[in-house]
Design an enzyme around this catalytic site. Sequence first.
Site, short mmCIF file in Angstrom:
data_model
loop_
_atom_site.label_atom_id
_atom_site.label_comp_id
_atom_site.label_asym_id
_atom_site.label_seq_id
_atom_site.Cartn_x
_atom_site.Cartn_y
_atom_site.Cartn_z
N ASP A 1 56.86 87.19 22.01
CA ASP A 1 57.99 87.10 22.94
C ASP A 1 58.99 88.24 22.78
O ASP A 1 59.14 88.81 21.69
CB ASP A 1 58.74 85.78 22.73
N TYR B 1 63.48 85.68 21.65
CA TYR B 1 62.86 85.02 20.51
C TYR B 1 63.84 85.08 19.34
O TYR B 1 64.47 86.10 19.10
CB TYR B 1 61.54 85.69 20.13
N LEU C 1 47.52 86.68 12.13
CA LEU C 1 46.31 86.53 12.93
C LEU C 1 45.44 85.41 12.36
O LEU C 1 45.45 85.18 11.15
CB LEU C 1 45.51 87.83 12.93
N GLU C 2 44.69 84.76 13.23
CA GLU C 2 43.73 83.75 12.81
C GLU C 2 42.33 84.31 12.98
O GLU C 2 42.00 84.86 14.03
CB GLU C 2 43.87 82.48 13.67
N GLN D 1 59.22 87.18 10.08
CA GLN D 1 58.18 86.76 9.13
C GLN D 1 57.58 87.96 8.43
O GLN D 1 57.38 89.01 9.01
CB GLN D 1 57.11 85.92 9.82
N SER E 1 37.24 95.42 19.76
CA SER E 1 35.87 95.13 20.19
C SER E 1 34.86 95.38 19.08
O SER E 1 33.86 94.67 18.98
CB SER E 1 35.52 95.95 21.44
N SER E 2 35.13 96.37 18.22
CA SER E 2 34.21 96.62 17.11
C SER E 2 34.15 95.44 16.15
O SER E 2 33.11 95.14 15.57
CB SER E 2 34.63 97.89 16.36
N ARG F 1 32.15 92.52 17.75
CA ARG F 1 30.70 92.75 17.71
C ARG F 1 30.09 92.34 16.38
O ARG F 1 28.87 92.30 16.24
CB ARG F 1 30.41 94.21 18.02
#
Length: 130
Positions: free
Chosen positions: A69, A112, A78-79, A122, A53-54, A57
């Site tokens: 999975d 998976y 991450l994107e 990965q 959440s930080s 913001r």
Amino acid sequence: RPYNEDQLQPASYDLRLKEAERDEILPGESMLGVTEEWVEVPPDLVGIVYGKSSIAREFLNIHYAGFIDPGFKGQIVLEFTNNSDKEIRFDKFKTIAQIAFVKMDDVPEKLYGECGNHYQNQRGIVGNLS
């Protein structure tokens, strides 16, 4: 791995940024990054990744494309999308996301990595392989 008790939250575990495609992201830009942590999901659990959440913001959207999975092993890619009107800098090992695990009622027939999945084991930033 590595496990650090300080990263354990009441219902999740904090994930840190290992590297991103660049050290900063400009307004409106998107890019990929990867967590420091190597995650191995047991057969009876599914992982869900959320941005902190930080970070939200600061108007930095962090997305993971789907569930992690049962049976997945690897670093989490991450994107990031900068929805603010300013440049956002990335600090290596900054707490960037969190993972929560949900117990499944049954173990799936195939885990998976047994279904022709592209991202098992990965390491580092891995783009689209399909």
